[in-house]
Scaffold this motif. Structure first.
Motif, short mmCIF file in Angstrom:
data_model
loop_
_atom_site.label_atom_id
_atom_site.label_comp_id
_atom_site.label_asym_id
_atom_site.label_seq_id
_atom_site.Cartn_x
_atom_site.Cartn_y
_atom_site.Cartn_z
N UNK A 9 0.84 -1.20 0.00
CA UNK A 9 0.00 0.00 0.00
C UNK A 9 0.88 1.25 0.00
N UNK A 10 0.33 2.38 -0.43
CA UNK A 10 1.12 3.60 -0.42
C UNK A 10 1.39 4.08 1.00
N UNK A 11 2.55 4.67 1.19
CA UNK A 11 2.88 5.27 2.48
C UNK A 11 2.22 6.65 2.51
N UNK A 12 1.49 6.97 3.57
CA UNK A 12 0.83 8.28 3.63
C UNK A 12 1.83 9.43 3.52
N UNK A 13 1.44 10.48 2.82
CA UNK A 13 2.32 11.63 2.60
C UNK A 13 2.78 12.26 3.91
N UNK A 14 1.91 12.27 4.92
CA UNK A 14 2.30 12.85 6.21
C UNK A 14 3.46 12.09 6.84
N UNK A 15 3.50 10.78 6.64
CA UNK A 15 4.61 9.99 7.17
C UNK A 15 5.91 10.26 6.42
N UNK A 16 5.80 10.43 5.12
CA UNK A 16 6.99 10.75 4.32
C UNK A 16 7.54 12.12 4.70
N UNK A 17 6.65 13.08 4.93
CA UNK A 17 7.08 14.42 5.34
C UNK A 17 7.71 14.40 6.73
N UNK A 18 7.21 13.54 7.60
CA UNK A 18 7.75 13.44 8.96
C UNK A 18 9.13 12.78 8.96
N UNK A 19 9.31 11.77 8.12
CA UNK A 19 10.57 11.04 8.06
C UNK A 19 11.09 11.08 6.64
N UNK A 73 10.90 6.21 1.57
CA UNK A 73 10.69 6.34 0.14
C UNK A 73 9.34 5.71 -0.19
N UNK A 74 8.58 6.36 -1.05
CA UNK A 74 7.25 5.85 -1.42
C UNK A 74 7.38 4.50 -2.10
N UNK A 75 6.44 3.62 -1.84
CA UNK A 75 6.42 2.32 -2.50
C UNK A 75 6.28 2.49 -4.01
N UNK A 76 6.89 1.61 -4.80
CA UNK A 76 6.83 1.74 -6.26
C UNK A 76 5.39 1.72 -6.78
N UNK A 77 5.12 2.57 -7.75
CA UNK A 77 3.81 2.62 -8.39
C UNK A 77 2.88 3.68 -7.83
N UNK A 78 3.25 4.33 -6.75
CA UNK A 78 2.38 5.34 -6.16
C UNK A 78 3.01 6.72 -6.24
#
Length: 76
Positions: free
Chosen positions: A57-67, A71-76
Motif C-alpha cells: 500500500x502507499x505510504x501516507x504523505x504525512x509519514x513521508x514528510x515526517x521522516x 521512500x514511497x512504495x513503487x507505483x504510487x
C-alpha cells in the motif's frame, strides 16, 4: 511414536495454515500472505488484476514528510 523431522518450509507452511484458522475474522490473512511471499501465487490473484505494485500500500504523505528517509512504495 517418533515424529518425522520437518523441513523449515514445511513448518512455515503449517504456521501459515494455522494462522488462517486462528485469525479468520481478524483481517490478517493478506499481510501474512504478503510477508510469506505467497500473495501473488494463488489462482485467485489472476482474477483480481495483474498490478504487482498494489501488493504494497502507499505510504501516507504525512509519514513521508515526517521522516525524509522513507521512500514511497513503487507505483504510487
Amino acid at each position: 511414536q517418533p515424529v518425522a523431522p520437518a523441513t523449515q518450509q514445511a513448518v512455515r507452511d503449517a504456521i501459515l495454515k494455522e494462522r488462517l484458522f486462528e485469525f479468520t475474522w481478524e483481517g490478517k490473512r493478506r499481510q501474512d500472505l504478503i510477508r510469506m511471499g505467497k500473495y501473488t501465487n494463488g489462482t485467485w490473484y489472476a482474477k483480481t488484476g495483474s498490478f504487482p505494485y498494489k501488493v504494497l500500500m502507499p505510504i501516507p504523505q504525512t509519514q513521508i514528510e515526517t521522516n525524509p528517509l522513507l521512500k514511497q512504495n513503487p507505483g504510487y
